[in-house]
Design a protein around this motif. Structure first.
Motif, short mmCIF file in Angstrom:
data_model
loop_
_atom_site.label_atom_id
_atom_site.label_comp_id
_atom_site.label_asym_id
_atom_site.label_seq_id
_atom_site.Cartn_x
_atom_site.Cartn_y
_atom_site.Cartn_z
N ASP A 1 32.23 48.76 40.21
CA ASP A 1 33.47 48.47 39.51
C ASP A 1 34.34 47.41 40.17
O ASP A 1 35.13 46.77 39.49
N ARG A 2 34.30 47.28 41.49
CA ARG A 2 35.24 46.41 42.16
C ARG A 2 34.54 45.26 42.85
O ARG A 2 33.57 45.43 43.59
N ASP B 1 45.89 50.86 39.09
CA ASP B 1 44.51 50.41 38.93
C ASP B 1 44.24 49.09 39.62
O ASP B 1 43.11 48.84 40.08
N ASP B 2 45.23 48.23 39.70
CA ASP B 2 45.03 46.95 40.38
C ASP B 2 44.63 47.16 41.84
O ASP B 2 43.89 46.36 42.41
N ALA C 1 41.78 51.49 41.52
CA ALA C 1 40.84 51.93 40.49
C ALA C 1 39.41 51.89 41.00
O ALA C 1 38.99 50.91 41.62
N CYS D 1 43.41 44.33 45.57
CA CYS D 1 44.34 43.44 44.86
C CYS D 1 44.62 42.17 45.64
O CYS D 1 45.14 41.19 45.09
N ASN E 1 33.46 47.13 30.98
CA ASN E 1 34.64 47.49 31.77
C ASN E 1 34.50 47.02 33.21
O ASN E 1 35.48 46.57 33.83
N GLN E 2 33.28 47.12 33.76
CA GLN E 2 33.05 46.64 35.12
C GLN E 2 33.19 45.12 35.19
O GLN E 2 33.75 44.59 36.15
N ARG F 1 36.84 44.28 35.11
CA ARG F 1 37.47 44.59 36.39
C ARG F 1 37.14 43.52 37.42
O ARG F 1 38.00 43.12 38.21
N LYS G 1 39.26 40.49 36.71
CA LYS G 1 40.63 40.70 37.18
C LYS G 1 40.69 40.56 38.70
O LYS G 1 41.60 39.92 39.24
N ASP G 2 39.73 41.16 39.39
CA ASP G 2 39.75 41.15 40.84
C ASP G 2 39.67 39.75 41.43
O ASP G 2 40.32 39.45 42.43
N TRP H 1 45.86 40.90 28.64
CA TRP H 1 45.09 40.14 29.63
C TRP H 1 44.58 38.85 29.01
O TRP H 1 44.04 38.84 27.91
#
Length: 549
Positions: free
Chosen positions: A42-43, A96-97, A100, A212, A514-515, A518, A521-522, A533
């Motif tokens: 996810d990250r 979440d930023d 999450a 973040c 969703n991954q 994410r 975003k990261d 977004w």
């Protein structure tokens, strides 16, 4: 003659997945479209943190992969999560930023929140595999072993395994680690891990490790964007679909934001299938991304087929269990089910005695245009209704609505299909793949234009309940029993007839959307605006790569 008797232990009963083997083609497709990102990665910062951590241990002289190394690794994994949770608590805003999907959050989130300004945490209280106050994660190598190791090996960032040891690769892993090291305090992080104790003030000092803060680490952001967008040293042809898919998401994000619509998996699936936005306007896609959109549309079409078939299976098992009767064959159960009032009502709406081909022709009177996917009778909305109803309170009315929605979906798919075309376009599957997964777009096209076409809708439903329902499930469950020694039967034969074990709801596959979002975003490719977004300036630069080789 000697005879020995012994107790035979029954196979382990588990929940299982994909009970009709109908989701497998969907999973196959999205796996190709987003290689290097999975449903559990996810990250983005874990792609740099894990190689950095092993590289840092190497720098500190911890070379042996022994119990001491593993325990130190687990303390570091805990610390990384605590930093993110602490930063979320201190900074406020959207948690979440920061935190999450951080590994160990279920255990460590409350610990970080309760820390206060003067508190301290002993990492081993949560990291020890044996004797922890509350273990943060079961896997030997924490989140790396459970989630990220396979992907990081695939990307040549790490090498090895949890038995022989994990190493960073010098050509990729070391480079990523060095980029991250420029922006974090390695000395403080490692001293906390060695001390096995972290204070609130130290967590605050280590805030540069929070996911973040990735965008505040220019070299790290650059190399991870090169990795995800397949640039420079990462430009391998088999990874290009990842770049195109991420670009497609960025392109859609801009349009959805402009229309005050949410960037969601549901919208992504519907927009790629219909080639239109929520308001019905066409999605004007750059030529370089058109093939990518078409492949995702094939995934979405297969998903609609999957939901319809799952819905029929749910309704059948639900009615059979509620009746408390016991029948001995799939055909007997299907014949009984078709005679139930709720099924008769669903069939009568469409014409129980009408041929399937005539139902397809008649669909012109109720089926919206492909682009009008927000309308109730569109297959996108019909399958969403199926998924919702299979999670609602069980009732005859719900079963009627599920059967009707499933039949309408199949009719809609047949109506929009040109059976002379390759159903999976340029997506090639290995030989005999569909022998293991018989419910697919190719077989649907053959049946809808072949043996179903002259058959009455009632008979088509019976065929589906038997061949793509009960018999298919028994075949899949027996295959899993033989290969994995696990029982995944949702209905099984017994001395008292067929008995229901559990009734699985109709569910979507999770296409790594969703991954992927994410990750975007990261790395700073998506930014938050008042409307939602949207691509950042950095994200727009990545979109310009569309015509790159």
């Amino acid at each position: 003659m000697q005879i020995e008797t012994a107790w035979v232990k029954p196979p382990l009963q588990v929940g299982g997945l994909d009970h009709l083997a109908v989701q497998a083609p969907c999973i196959n497709i999205y796996g190709r479209m987003l290689p290097g990102i999975t449903n559990v990665t996810d990250r983005a910062r874990y792609y740099s943190f894990y190689p950095w951590l092993i590289w840092s241990f190497d720098k500190a002289g911890y070379h042996e992969f022994d119990d001491s190394f593993v325990e130190r690794f687990r303390r570091a994994d805990c610390l990384f999560c605590l930093i993110a949770q602490r930063h979320a608590a201190v900074c406020g805003g959207d948690a979440d930023d920061h935190a999450a999907a951080m590994v160990g959050s279920d255990t460590l989130a409350a610990v970080a929140r309760s820390l206060g300004d003067e508190g301290a945490i002993r990492l081993s209280d949560f990291s020890l595999r044996e004797g922890a106050t509350k273990r943060y994660f079961a896997n030997k190598l924490g989140g790396l072993g459970q989630y990220y190791l396979g992907v990081l090996r695939e990307l040549s960032i790490l090498d090895g395994d949890s038995s022989s040891g994990v190493r960073y690769t010098r050509q990729v892993g070391a480079v990523i680690a060095e980029r991250m090291d420029f922006s974090v305090d390695r000395q403080l992080f490692m001293s906390v891990v060695d001390a096995d104790l972290v204070t609130a003030s130290q967590l605050d000092e280590l805030s540069s490790f929070c996911p973040c803060q990735l965008c505040s680490s220019p070299g790290e952001q650059e190399i991870l964007s090169e990795l995800f967008f397949v640039k420079n040293g990462f430009d391998e042809s088999e990874a290009l679909p990842r770049r195109r898919s991420l670009q497609l998401i960025l392109h859609l994000a801009a349009l959805l934001c402009a229309n005050d619509a949410e960037l969601s998996e549901t919208h992504f699936r519907a927009c790629t299938y219909a080639g239109s936005l929520p308001d019905g306007t066409p999605w004007d896609i750059p030529r370089s991304l058109s093939t990518t959109r078409e492949r995702w549309a094939i995934y979405a079409r297969n998903e609609l087929l999957s939901l319809a078939v799952q819905g029929l299976f749910f309704a059948l098992l639900d009615a059979y269990e509620a009746s408390a009767i016991r029948l001995y064959s799939s055909a007997d159960i299907a014949d009984w089910f078709i005679e139930q009032p709720e099924v008769s009502e669903a069939l009568d709406v469409l014409g129980a005695e009408t041929t399937f081909s005539q139902c397809v022709s008649d669909s012109q009177s109720w089926l919206p245009e492909l682009t009008g996917w927000q309308k109730p009778m569109h297959e996108v909305q019909l399958t969403e209704r199926i998924a919702t109803l299979t999670r609602a309170r069980k009732s005859a009315d719900n079963r009627r609505d599920i059967v009707e929605a499933a039949l309408r979906t199949l009719i809609a798919l047949a109506s929009r299909n040109n059976s002379t075309e390759r159903q999976y376009a340029d997506l090639v599957f290995e030989e005999d793949y569909f022998g293991y997964y018989p419910i697919n777009l190719e077989s649907f096209a053959r049946h809808s234009s072949g043996n179903w076409a002259p058959s009455k809708l009632r008979d088509v439903l019976r065929w589906l309940l038997i061949n793509w329902g009960l018999e298919m499930h028994l075949r899949v469950a027996l295959r899993k029993l033989r290969g994995q020694s696990q029982s995944t039967f949702r209905i099984r034969p017994s001395d008292r007839g067929m008995e229901v074990i559990a009734i699985p709801p109709a569910v979507h596959t999770r296409p790594r959307f969703n991954q992927a979002v994410r990750v975007l975003k990261d790395i700073g490719a998506l930014e938050r605006s008042a409307a939602g977004w949207q691509p950042s300036a950095f994200g727009k630069e990545q979109l310009e790569l569309a015509d790159a080789p």
